[in-house]
Design a protein around this motif. Sequence first.
Motif, PDB file in Angstrom:
ATOM      1  N   UNK A  67     -71.657  24.608   8.447  1.00  0.00           N
ATOM      2  CA  UNK A  67     -72.815  23.549   8.082  1.00  0.00           C
ATOM      3  C   UNK A  67     -72.338  22.540   7.425  1.00  0.00           C
ATOM      4  N   UNK A  68     -72.899  21.220   7.580  1.00  0.00           N
ATOM      5  CA  UNK A  68     -72.331  20.125   6.673  1.00  0.00           C
ATOM      6  C   UNK A  68     -72.581  20.527   5.098  1.00  0.00           C
ATOM      7  N   UNK A  69     -71.771  19.970   4.427  1.00  0.00           N
ATOM      8  CA  UNK A  69     -71.800  20.160   2.842  1.00  0.00           C
ATOM      9  C   UNK A  69     -73.009  20.013   2.350  1.00  0.00           C
ATOM     10  N   UNK A  70     -73.883  18.880   2.621  1.00  0.00           N
ATOM     11  CA  UNK A  70     -75.029  18.499   2.184  1.00  0.00           C
ATOM     12  C   UNK A  70     -76.032  19.752   2.411  1.00  0.00           C
ATOM     13  N   UNK A  71     -75.677  20.411   3.529  1.00  0.00           N
ATOM     14  CA  UNK A  71     -76.855  21.471   3.974  1.00  0.00           C
ATOM     15  C   UNK A  71     -76.403  22.866   3.027  1.00  0.00           C
ATOM     16  N   UNK A  72     -75.036  22.937   2.924  1.00  0.00           N
ATOM     17  CA  UNK A  72     -74.756  24.174   2.012  1.00  0.00           C
ATOM     18  C   UNK A  72     -75.049  23.867   0.499  1.00  0.00           C
ATOM     19  N   UNK A  73     -75.289  22.537   0.223  1.00  0.00           N
ATOM     20  CA  UNK A  73     -75.518  22.161  -1.119  1.00  0.00           C
ATOM     21  C   UNK A  73     -77.139  22.280  -1.433  1.00  0.00           C
ATOM     22  N   UNK A  74     -77.827  22.770  -0.471  1.00  0.00           N
ATOM     23  CA  UNK A  74     -79.087  22.965  -0.577  1.00  0.00           C
ATOM     24  C   UNK A  74     -79.392  24.251  -1.420  1.00  0.00           C
ATOM     25  N   UNK A  75     -78.248  25.216  -1.719  1.00  0.00           N
ATOM     26  CA  UNK A  75     -78.335  26.365  -2.355  1.00  0.00           C
ATOM     27  C   UNK A  75     -76.981  26.421  -3.117  1.00  0.00           C
ATOM     28  N   UNK A  76     -76.961  25.694  -4.214  1.00  0.00           N
ATOM     29  CA  UNK A  76     -75.696  25.301  -5.125  1.00  0.00           C
ATOM     30  C   UNK A  76     -75.567  26.599  -5.990  1.00  0.00           C
ATOM     31  N   UNK A  77     -74.282  27.035  -6.163  1.00  0.00           N
ATOM     32  CA  UNK A  77     -74.104  27.780  -7.461  1.00  0.00           C
ATOM     33  C   UNK A  77     -74.454  27.102  -8.745  1.00  0.00           C
ATOM     34  N   UNK A  78     -75.503  27.938  -9.363  1.00  0.00           N
ATOM     35  CA  UNK A  78     -76.024  27.363 -10.664  1.00  0.00           C
ATOM     36  C   UNK A  78     -74.890  26.754 -11.725  1.00  0.00           C
ATOM     37  N   UNK A  79     -75.146  25.915 -12.380  1.00  0.00           N
ATOM     38  CA  UNK A  79     -74.139  25.458 -13.391  1.00  0.00           C
ATOM     39  C   UNK A  79     -73.779  26.686 -14.615  1.00  0.00           C
ATOM     40  N   UNK A  80     -72.332  26.491 -14.853  1.00  0.00           N
ATOM     41  CA  UNK A  80     -71.820  27.626 -15.731  1.00  0.00           C
ATOM     42  C   UNK A  80     -71.600  28.874 -14.993  1.00  0.00           C
ATOM     43  N   UNK A  81     -71.396  29.756 -15.939  1.00  0.00           N
ATOM     44  CA  UNK A  81     -70.814  31.112 -15.265  1.00  0.00           C
ATOM     45  C   UNK A  81     -71.512  32.521 -15.566  1.00  0.00           C
TER      46      UNK A  81
END
Length: 352
Positions: A67-81
């Motif tokens: 998928x394109x990056x902008x599509x994968x970024x629709x489910x981003x890893x939440x900020x932090x750990x």
Amino acid sequence: MTAETPFVPVVDFADWNSNASLEQRKAVAQRLIEACQNVGFVYITNHHLSPERLAQAFEWSKKLFDLKLEQKMLAPHPSGFKVHRGYSWPGLEKVSNAMGNEDDTADLTKTLRQVSDVKESYEIGSEGNKDQPNQWLPESVLPGFRMFMTNFYWECHKTATNIMSAMALGVGLEEEDHFVPTHPGHNNQLRLLHYPPVPAANIESQTSTRMGAHSDWGSITMVFQDDCGGLQIENPNQPGEFIDVPPLKDAVVMNVGDLMMRSSNDTLKSSVHRVTLPPKQDRFTGDERMTRARYSIPYFVSPEGPTMVECLPSCIDEKHPVKYKPIRWNDYMLMRASMQYETPPDEAAVSA
């Protein structure tokens, strides 16, 4: 490879089933424990996840990372750990064996990140784990992905439960299902991993890495590999020397995690491992060698968050006193996770 150099053993799990005799099950358990004592890594064949199902999992993983990056970024890893779910883009995560329990954690994190890990991943957990909420792509972006991965997650858990039941029998516990109450599956993690092509010279010069040397945090890890290669374990007889763990078709590579090593009072070994250059590169850009793209699917098995991890009674005697104080899984997990993902500025200010 010399006679002293260990190799990763292969254990056939065909006899670990409800129709097998106790003697057959004990034989499987003993072979598994011997591998976990000597190497800490083992290939498991006939593990009850079909080749067809594994092929489907890799097909879905490739669809995801194509998928394109902008599509994968629709489910981003939440900020932090603290929450480890969703899509991690190249450079976001930095894997190491560092522990986040020192005063210089922030400085050490910055130092480690001077060399980036060139990989991307997508983390999936149980829908029942409210502390680690899943970050799903919209269904329209990749129809069917969520349903498949949810089902595959629990299929992996079933296989992991079989493995841990064999381990319980192998270390002398009275009940095969000793680990079942603390490992119901809601705190496991399914990870889809993609290592995109990168100039081989960058890895050789250590200006970038695939995944640095580390041990796993939890109880056990199962890893399904494609045919690329690149996984290595540290030679237990020669620290600093690494040995290839080449792909074995349809087998799962199982390794002991830190918590299982602590539980077993060091009877079982949590081995350091890494991902580096695969044995072969498949293309050139001009005169520049490029690594092959690599896909792998690890499944991390951990107890419920509040579980206190202490040494198993069968692993303690006069010659082997308790080596580790009890520790809560969530506390250990946060110590390790804090070194892999940077703390958001607002959280860093609060903790300071």
